[in-house]
Design a protein around this motif. Structure first.
Motif, PDB file in Angstrom:
ATOM      1  N   LEU A 186      12.728  -1.290  -2.996  1.00  0.00           N
ATOM      2  CA  LEU A 186      11.877  -2.475  -2.926  1.00  0.00           C
ATOM      3  C   LEU A 186      10.782  -2.477  -3.972  1.00  0.00           C
ATOM      4  O   LEU A 186      10.083  -3.472  -4.141  1.00  0.00           O
ATOM      5  CB  LEU A 186      11.234  -2.547  -1.527  1.00  0.00           C
ATOM      6  CG  LEU A 186      12.230  -2.447  -0.356  1.00  0.00           C
ATOM      7  CD1 LEU A 186      11.500  -2.269   0.966  1.00  0.00           C
ATOM      8  CD2 LEU A 186      13.118  -3.681  -0.299  1.00  0.00           C
ATOM      9  N   ASP A 187      10.644  -1.373  -4.674  1.00  0.00           N
ATOM     10  CA  ASP A 187       9.480  -1.228  -5.541  1.00  0.00           C
ATOM     11  C   ASP A 187       9.814  -0.857  -6.976  1.00  0.00           C
ATOM     12  O   ASP A 187       8.916  -0.547  -7.749  1.00  0.00           O
ATOM     13  CB  ASP A 187       8.528  -0.168  -4.954  1.00  0.00           C
ATOM     14  CG  ASP A 187       9.201   1.194  -4.841  1.00  0.00           C
ATOM     15  OD1 ASP A 187      10.447   1.250  -4.817  1.00  0.00           O
ATOM     16  OD2 ASP A 187       8.486   2.208  -4.788  1.00  0.00           O
ATOM     17  N   LYS A 226       5.922  -9.016  17.120  1.00  0.00           N
ATOM     18  CA  LYS A 226       5.805  -7.640  16.625  1.00  0.00           C
ATOM     19  C   LYS A 226       5.364  -7.625  15.159  1.00  0.00           C
ATOM     20  O   LYS A 226       4.497  -6.860  14.782  1.00  0.00           O
ATOM     21  CB  LYS A 226       7.157  -6.930  16.783  1.00  0.00           C
ATOM     22  CG  LYS A 226       7.088  -5.416  16.627  1.00  0.00           C
ATOM     23  CD  LYS A 226       7.296  -4.966  15.196  1.00  0.00           C
ATOM     24  CE  LYS A 226       7.227  -3.446  15.078  1.00  0.00           C
ATOM     25  NZ  LYS A 226       7.337  -3.013  13.675  1.00  0.00           N
ATOM     26  N   GLY A 227       5.989  -8.493  14.374  1.00  0.00           N
ATOM     27  CA  GLY A 227       5.709  -8.465  12.942  1.00  0.00           C
ATOM     28  C   GLY A 227       4.313  -8.952  12.613  1.00  0.00           C
ATOM     29  O   GLY A 227       3.561  -8.277  11.922  1.00  0.00           O
ATOM     30  N   VAL A 228       3.946 -10.123  13.127  1.00  0.00           N
ATOM     31  CA  VAL A 228       2.714 -10.766  12.678  1.00  0.00           C
ATOM     32  C   VAL A 228       1.492 -10.284  13.460  1.00  0.00           C
ATOM     33  O   VAL A 228       0.543  -9.772  12.882  1.00  0.00           O
ATOM     34  CB  VAL A 228       2.831 -12.306  12.780  1.00  0.00           C
ATOM     35  CG1 VAL A 228       1.500 -12.980  12.450  1.00  0.00           C
ATOM     36  CG2 VAL A 228       3.920 -12.793  11.850  1.00  0.00           C
ATOM     37  N   TRP A 251       9.393  -3.036   9.238  1.00  0.00           N
ATOM     38  CA  TRP A 251       8.753  -1.750   8.920  1.00  0.00           C
ATOM     39  C   TRP A 251       7.996  -1.875   7.604  1.00  0.00           C
ATOM     40  O   TRP A 251       8.617  -1.875   6.547  1.00  0.00           O
ATOM     41  CB  TRP A 251       9.848  -0.688   8.855  1.00  0.00           C
ATOM     42  CG  TRP A 251       9.451   0.717   8.543  1.00  0.00           C
ATOM     43  CD1 TRP A 251       8.218   1.288   8.579  1.00  0.00           C
ATOM     44  CD2 TRP A 251      10.356   1.773   8.142  1.00  0.00           C
ATOM     45  NE1 TRP A 251       8.296   2.607   8.230  1.00  0.00           N
ATOM     46  CE2 TRP A 251       9.579   2.932   7.960  1.00  0.00           C
ATOM     47  CE3 TRP A 251      11.742   1.836   7.934  1.00  0.00           C
ATOM     48  CZ2 TRP A 251      10.158   4.151   7.569  1.00  0.00           C
ATOM     49  CZ3 TRP A 251      12.312   3.036   7.548  1.00  0.00           C
ATOM     50  CH2 TRP A 251      11.513   4.179   7.372  1.00  0.00           C
ATOM     51  N   LEU A 252       6.696  -2.083   7.672  1.00  0.00           N
ATOM     52  CA  LEU A 252       5.784  -2.106   6.519  1.00  0.00           C
ATOM     53  C   LEU A 252       5.945  -3.310   5.593  1.00  0.00           C
ATOM     54  O   LEU A 252       5.288  -3.382   4.566  1.00  0.00           O
ATOM     55  CB  LEU A 252       5.976  -0.839   5.667  1.00  0.00           C
ATOM     56  CG  LEU A 252       5.352   0.444   6.176  1.00  0.00           C
ATOM     57  CD1 LEU A 252       5.886   1.631   5.389  1.00  0.00           C
ATOM     58  CD2 LEU A 252       3.835   0.390   6.044  1.00  0.00           C
ATOM     59  N   THR A 253       6.789  -4.245   5.949  1.00  0.00           N
ATOM     60  CA  THR A 253       7.134  -5.283   4.980  1.00  0.00           C
ATOM     61  C   THR A 253       6.117  -6.414   4.889  1.00  0.00           C
ATOM     62  O   THR A 253       6.225  -7.254   4.013  1.00  0.00           O
ATOM     63  CB  THR A 253       8.521  -5.873   5.286  1.00  0.00           C
ATOM     64  OG1 THR A 253       8.619  -6.105   6.700  1.00  0.00           O
ATOM     65  CG2 THR A 253       9.627  -4.930   4.869  1.00  0.00           C
ATOM     66  N   ARG A 254       5.142  -6.460   5.808  1.00  0.00           N
ATOM     67  CA  ARG A 254       4.189  -7.570   5.732  1.00  0.00           C
ATOM     68  C   ARG A 254       2.896  -7.230   4.980  1.00  0.00           C
ATOM     69  O   ARG A 254       2.009  -8.036   4.864  1.00  0.00           O
ATOM     70  CB  ARG A 254       3.877  -8.111   7.131  1.00  0.00           C
ATOM     71  CG  ARG A 254       4.957  -9.089   7.599  1.00  0.00           C
ATOM     72  CD  ARG A 254       4.624  -9.719   8.926  1.00  0.00           C
ATOM     73  NE  ARG A 254       3.303 -10.295   8.978  1.00  0.00           N
ATOM     74  CZ  ARG A 254       2.949 -11.483   8.470  1.00  0.00           C
ATOM     75  NH1 ARG A 254       3.850 -12.230   7.872  1.00  0.00           N
ATOM     76  NH2 ARG A 254       1.718 -11.910   8.563  1.00  0.00           N
ATOM     77  N   ARG A 255       2.816  -6.017   4.502  1.00  0.00           N
ATOM     78  CA  ARG A 255       1.656  -5.618   3.677  1.00  0.00           C
ATOM     79  C   ARG A 255       0.332  -5.649   4.425  1.00  0.00           C
ATOM     80  O   ARG A 255      -0.715  -5.875   3.822  1.00  0.00           O
ATOM     81  CB  ARG A 255       1.522  -6.489   2.426  1.00  0.00           C
ATOM     82  CG  ARG A 255       2.547  -6.252   1.372  1.00  0.00           C
ATOM     83  CD  ARG A 255       2.154  -6.909   0.076  1.00  0.00           C
ATOM     84  NE  ARG A 255       1.157  -6.168  -0.635  1.00  0.00           N
ATOM     85  CZ  ARG A 255       0.039  -6.695  -1.116  1.00  0.00           C
ATOM     86  NH1 ARG A 255      -0.241  -7.954  -0.947  1.00  0.00           N
ATOM     87  NH2 ARG A 255      -0.814  -5.948  -1.781  1.00  0.00           N
ATOM     88  N   ASN A 256       0.357  -5.433   5.724  1.00  0.00           N
ATOM     89  CA  ASN A 256      -0.909  -5.368   6.441  1.00  0.00           C
ATOM     90  C   ASN A 256      -1.555  -4.042   6.086  1.00  0.00           C
ATOM     91  O   ASN A 256      -1.013  -2.986   6.367  1.00  0.00           O
ATOM     92  CB  ASN A 256      -0.684  -5.408   7.956  1.00  0.00           C
ATOM     93  CG  ASN A 256       0.198  -6.561   8.373  1.00  0.00           C
ATOM     94  OD1 ASN A 256       1.339  -6.366   8.803  1.00  0.00           O
ATOM     95  ND2 ASN A 256      -0.318  -7.753   8.238  1.00  0.00           N
ATOM     96  N   GLN A 257      -2.728  -4.122   5.472  1.00  0.00           N
ATOM     97  CA  GLN A 257      -3.396  -2.879   5.100  1.00  0.00           C
ATOM     98  C   GLN A 257      -4.268  -2.402   6.259  1.00  0.00           C
ATOM     99  O   GLN A 257      -4.714  -3.203   7.080  1.00  0.00           O
ATOM    100  CB  GLN A 257      -4.223  -3.093   3.838  1.00  0.00           C
ATOM    101  CG  GLN A 257      -3.351  -3.501   2.658  1.00  0.00           C
ATOM    102  CD  GLN A 257      -4.120  -3.579   1.353  1.00  0.00           C
ATOM    103  OE1 GLN A 257      -5.334  -3.344   1.308  1.00  0.00           O
ATOM    104  NE2 GLN A 257      -3.420  -3.916   0.282  1.00  0.00           N
ATOM    105  N   THR A 258      -4.477  -1.122   6.304  1.00  0.00           N
ATOM    106  CA  THR A 258      -5.333  -0.585   7.353  1.00  0.00           C
ATOM    107  C   THR A 258      -6.035   0.645   6.821  1.00  0.00           C
ATOM    108  O   THR A 258      -5.531   1.298   5.901  1.00  0.00           O
ATOM    109  CB  THR A 258      -4.512  -0.271   8.625  1.00  0.00           C
ATOM    110  OG1 THR A 258      -5.393  -0.193   9.740  1.00  0.00           O
ATOM    111  CG2 THR A 258      -3.726   1.028   8.499  1.00  0.00           C
ATOM    112  N   ARG A 259      -7.195   0.946   7.384  1.00  0.00           N
ATOM    113  CA  ARG A 259      -8.001   2.048   6.869  1.00  0.00           C
ATOM    114  C   ARG A 259      -8.548   2.849   8.044  1.00  0.00           C
ATOM    115  O   ARG A 259      -9.609   2.531   8.569  1.00  0.00           O
ATOM    116  CB  ARG A 259      -9.144   1.473   6.033  1.00  0.00           C
ATOM    117  CG  ARG A 259      -9.768   2.436   5.065  1.00  0.00           C
ATOM    118  CD  ARG A 259     -10.877   1.752   4.297  1.00  0.00           C
ATOM    119  NE  ARG A 259     -10.417   1.001   3.143  1.00  0.00           N
ATOM    120  CZ  ARG A 259     -11.075  -0.037   2.610  1.00  0.00           C
ATOM    121  NH1 ARG A 259     -12.193  -0.464   3.141  1.00  0.00           N
ATOM    122  NH2 ARG A 259     -10.602  -0.654   1.552  1.00  0.00           N
TER     123      ARG A 259
END
Lengths: 458, 550
Positions: free
Chosen positions: A414-415, B76-78, B101-109
């Protein structure tokens, strides 16, 4: 750490999959169907399946991926999806004008037991399938096998629906390329062309999922196997099928249906698997191998011999699909690398025994798991690290956490872009793989070398 | 109500929108054309911001090639995807968990190296034929146990995929049982993909679940004078980080975000906030409504996409708290941030003004991002949502007139009542009335259409065919949509900006985000790469001689 909860301690799991090394059947079927010229794949299930598959394939290829969906609602799930599919067939032929609609099922339509041939017959009876157009189908229950199974099932459907015994035998081979990239399919066609062998290759996603920018979008790009060619499969003298899992069932179906004998070979990835591929073609077709292919082979061998010091003894962990992993493992062992952890999410015990056979000479304990996941692979790495990772994009999380170099190979990527344009099959593909492996290893050596031993020439 | 913008004279649009609409429908079978005709509307903003009725949140016609996804994706996704410390187990065959799995680019810290972060993981029961035939409850129970043994999380959530509902697994009973056994919060979502007509149903199911099982579990009030929740912000590309920065600089106390960069403890404590801010009205208004009813927290609509909109939203918050010190700080922050924004804006305006954009995305972005284009002097000539409802188009004023169809009725509406102990009106009716006289409207969203130009096209749940036709007829300078549309549009020679994933860049929220977006769009619409489409011999195919040297 990105995967901060992964520890070396392995607790046996029987129910929870963590970080899968496979996905579900329908996406493989959708990819295969795109390898038919002017074909619109159709997902018979909820909208989400189609959206997910199109999104994943698009992210992998950076290309348009078109497919329809039956858009199941609660009602369709209770009463069956017949009305939805008949309507979808009518709408797609009217609006998008494909030559073929290739329907695959989903866990939803499989669980309710929709009878696709009966629905197709109903659509035909109602005049929803224009003359000269086709609707084919494959059953692809998501709860069996993996995306590779779905690919295999759709390729077999091409045989089931199109191959006939009519017509005289012709001096021609059928070539089933396996679940490989468009660039690989292009390279396979080039190789058989160099050998001077007439072939029908199916499916063929080259120039479908690696099309040029022209400023004009064509829903049906020039590539893809033509229906007329699929109808002639039964008149070829033989079939060469690459990848047992992805291509075996179609090859055998063609043998059963049209008495076309088949050779099922490993994917021609690496030196020896490519040797076997070309040698088989040569013998079946009665041709001699041209200098051009000897030149390609010699170049690959040249890199292997010249750069052997960098390959030798390096431990590798692999995750991916069975057909690819078998050939890749053989290749790595041949160049004296040691593949010691090999995981596929696709179930199948034969895979494990084949890998064990191929890694007999590896001087370390080799761990192999079919139906495994990347969490398990990561745990093995935590117990005893390796020098190189080979796998799809999800592997990069392990690569970063463990600080191990990585080569992208498999599905999905994907990258990065190379897989769309540069093959990994054949001798030329082998060269590319070695270049990637060397780049990864040598970049790491450069990064980690003390200043006094930083090498100019490598 | 925002001002009606009519920079875009309908007469200047060629071909006229009526002709375009006709063209979009011409090829469709009669039944399809009849339905689509109600989902394609030519905008006309009347007195008091009334707009024509649009059909939305209805079934997608099979075979139409839609942008839409499913209920599972929405739930689940959104909504639940961006929360880092819940182990989210997908109960079903492997695909659904894999694709989300990780495809929505939700960042977290995470706060520290030892804090939970399961965002990078995918958990699934990988249902096999055996479970389809004999039931999957046993495997789910075991999977929860294994997740607990491996990770000792504070919460586990279970998400149903299509076959789960069909085979009749009682996932809620399994979760109750395991919650009792393991002593952590475990809850399930019946978000089978076939429910509802789009992701939207999944948002609603997620809202209900999080409200029922999490919100209100922790009553401790953790200080701060201006306590707010941010709802419907999912931290794609780091948007939430930029908004959090602004809140902090303004002295606002963020209790919880639903659900970008969030933790389950924040949800549990969110009912102690004094104001709810809604970003994405479509996906999260249910939680805001329920929190208002049960706990007395009012909500207002905000928008942090666009510099002007960001400033306006911050001022709204200050107006609500009615505190001179807060107002002063907000003004200070705006005054500090705006010069940099203005400098870039003025620069790109020269190159971008007058260019035409189309946006077909989401349930709020097709509206919010028009702000940014407007700031750059660009016109939105057509827009539409993928899964919104009529109120997102026409404004909440139409809510009483929306006919609830069978598909919507299938999604549970929770009956919520004021909490006998914890319901506290945050504001007196007098203050409410006074604030409403100003710029502050509570419980209201004006919708997208009243802010769009007359004569612009509004298209709900746009199809692949309509997208292609619109490109052909309008030749816009840029189109915003999602990954499935990305390369169709670019292959047509038109630059395309993804507004789900931001094309792996961002943030675009707040002031810094606006700068990023201006520069990105300027790069895209003014790039020379689109001029290379023809090779020299395609531009000038005529031959002059056999060999020019002869």
């Amino acid at each position: 750490m990105l995967l901060r909860h992964t520890t070396a301690e392995i607790i046996e799991r029987t129910a929870l999959t963590v970080n899968p090394a496979k996905t579900c059947q329908p996406i493989g079927a959708m990819y295969a169907a795109l390898g038919i010229h002017r074909c619109l794949p159709h997902s018979h299930g909820s909208q989400g399946c189609c959206a997910y598959h199109r999104s994943t394939l698009t992210r992998h290829y950076k290309e348009p991926v078109m497919a329809g969906t039956s858009s199941f609602t609660e009602g369709a799930s209770v009463f069956g999806g017949q009305a939805n599919l008949v309507q979808a067939i009518h709408n797609m032929f009217t609006i998008y004008e494909p030559d073929v609609i290739a329907v695959h099922t989903t866990c939803l339509s499989e669980t309710i037991g929709d009878d696709i041939p009966q629905i197709i017959a109903k659509a035909r009876d109602e005049g929803k399938i224009p003359p000269g157009k086709y609707v084919i189908h494959a059953n692809t229950p998501s709860y069996v096998g993996s995306h590779v199974t779905g690919f295999a099932n759709m390729v077999k459907a091409m045989v089931d629906y199109f191959a006939t015994t009519e017509g005289r035998k012709e001096h021609r081979l059928n070539l089933i390329p396996g679940y490989v990239e468009p660039a690989d399919m292009e390279e396979l066609k080039r190789i058989v062309g160099e050998l001077g062998i007439a072939t029908i290759m199916f499916p063929d996603t080259s120039n479908v999922l690696n099309t040029p920018q022209t400023g004009r979008y064509a829903m049906y790009p020039p590539g893809g196997v033509k229906v007329a060619d699929l109808q002639r499969l039964g008149t070829s003298v033989g079939t060469v099928a690459l990848g047992r899992l992805a291509s075996g069932s179609a090859a055998r179906a063609l043998d059963t249906k049209c008495k076309v004998p088949c050779e099922i070979l490993d994917l021609p990835i690496g030196l020896k698997a490519t040797d076997r591929f070309i040698d088989t073609l040569r013998q079946i077709a009665g041709v001699s191998v041209p200098d051009s292919l000897n030149l390609d082979r010699g170049r690959l061998l040249d890199v292997i011999t010249d750069m052997h010091q960098y390959f030798f003894g390096r431990k590798v962990a692999l995750a991916g699909d069975p057909d690819q992993l078998i050939s890749l493992t053989e290749f790595l062992v041949d160049i004296d690398m040691w593949p010691i952890y090999i995981v596929t999410g696709t179930p199948g015990k034969k895979f494990e025994s084949r890998i064990r056979e191929l890694t007999k000479e590896v001087p370390y304990p080799v761990k192999v798991q079919a139906g495994g996941d990347m969490f398990l692979l990561h745990q093995w790495i935590k117990q005893e690290p390796v020098d190189l990772l080979i796998g799809n994009t999800y592997m990069k999380y392990i690569s970063r956490d463990e600080d191990i170099p990585m080569v992208r190979f498999g599905f999905p990527i994907l990258d990065r872009l190379g897989h769309v344009y540069f093959p990994t099959v054949g001798y030329r593909g082998g060269l590319r793989l070695l270049e990637q492996i060397l780049d990864a290893l040598l970049d790491r050596q450069d990064r980690d070398a003390p200043e006094e031993s930083f090498e100019l020439v490598m | 109500m925002s001002e009606v913008l009519d920079t875009n004279n309908p007469e200047t649009l060629t071909p006229p929108p009526e002709v375009v609409k006709e063209e979009l429908l011409a090829k469709y079978p009669t039944k399809v054309a009849r339905k689509r005709a109600k989902q394609i509307v030519i905008n006309e903003v009347g007195p008091d911001c009334t707009v024509p009725e649009i059909m939305a949140n209805v079934r997608t016609i099979p075979g139409i090639i839609t942008q839409r996804g499913c209920t599972y994706a929405g739930c689940k996704g959104v909504v639940l995807g961006p929360t880092r410390d819940i182990v989210n187990i997908t109960h079903g065959p492997i695909g659904c968990g894999f694709y989300s799995w990780l495809t929505r680019r939700n960042q977290t810290r995470p706060a520290g190296p030892d804090d939970f972060n399961f965002m990078t993981y995918c958990f699934s029961t990988d249902m096999q034929e055996e479970q389809i035939i004999f039931g999957g409850e046993k495997k789910l129970r075991q999977a929860i146990q294994e997740a607990y043994d491996l990770f000792k999380p504070k919460a586990i959530a279970v998400f149903a995929t299509c076959p789960v509902g069909l085979i009749g697994d009682d996932i809620h009973a399994v979760c109750r049982e395991m919650k009792e056994k393991l002593g952590i919060n475990i809850f399930a979502f019946s978000c089978e993909g076939y429910k509802g007509v789009s992701q939207s149903a999944g948002h609603h199911i997620a809202n209900n679940g999080i409200f029922t099982h999490v919100v209100g579990l922790d009553d401790s009030v953790n200080g701060g004078r201006f306590r707010i929740n941010l709802l419907g912000e999912y931290n794609i590309g780091g948007d939430a980080f930029e908004i959090e920065r602004l809140f902090e600089e303004c002295g606002l106390n963020l209790v919880a975000t639903f659900s970008g960069n969030s933790t389950i403890d924040q949800f549990a404590n969110s009912h102690t906030a004094d104001l709810n801010l809604i970003m994405c009205h479509r996906s999260i208004n249910y939680v805001a409504e329920m929190m208002e009813t049960k706990f007395g927290i009012p909500w207002i609509k905000v928008n942090f996409i666009g510099a002007e909109a960001t400033a306006k939203s911050l001022r709204k918050i200050a107006a609500y708290f009615d505190d001179p010190e807060l107002s002063a700080r907000v003004e200070e922050v705006i005054a500090r941030e705006m010069p940099a924004v203005e400098a870039v804006r003025a620069e790109v305006h020269e190159r971008c003004a007058g260019k035409k954009a189309m946006l077909f995305v989401g349930g709020s972005r097709a509206h919010h991002y028009q702000e940014l284009f407007r700031e750059m002097g660009m016109e939105t000539i057509a827009a539409g949502y993928e899964f919104a409802h009529r109120d997102d188009y026409e404004g909440r004023r139409v809510l009483p007139n929306i006919k609830v169809d069978a598909d919507s009725r299938n999604i549970e509406e929770l009956h919520v009542e004021p909490d006998p102990q914890r319901f506290t009106p945050r504001i007196t009716p007098e203050d409410l009335a006074r604030l409403a006289m100003g710029d502050l409207t509570f419980k209201d969203y004006e919708g997208m259409m009243p802010t769009m130009a007359n004569g612009s096209l509004v298209v709900d749940d746009i199809s692949q065919y309509e997208t292609e036709k619109l490109i052909e007829l309008y030749r816009p300078d840029i189109i915003c949509a999602g990954i499935k549309e990305k390369y169709v549009i670019q292959k047509s020679g038109v630059p395309m900006k993804q507004l789900h994933s931001y094309d792996y860049s961002g943030p675009y929220a707040g002031f810094q985000g606006a700068i990023n977006f201006y520069q990105e769009i300027d790069r895209m619409v003014n790039s020379k790469v689109w001029k290379f489409l023809k090779a020299p011999w395609q531009e000038h195919p005529e031959l002059t001689a056999h060999y020019v040297w002869e």
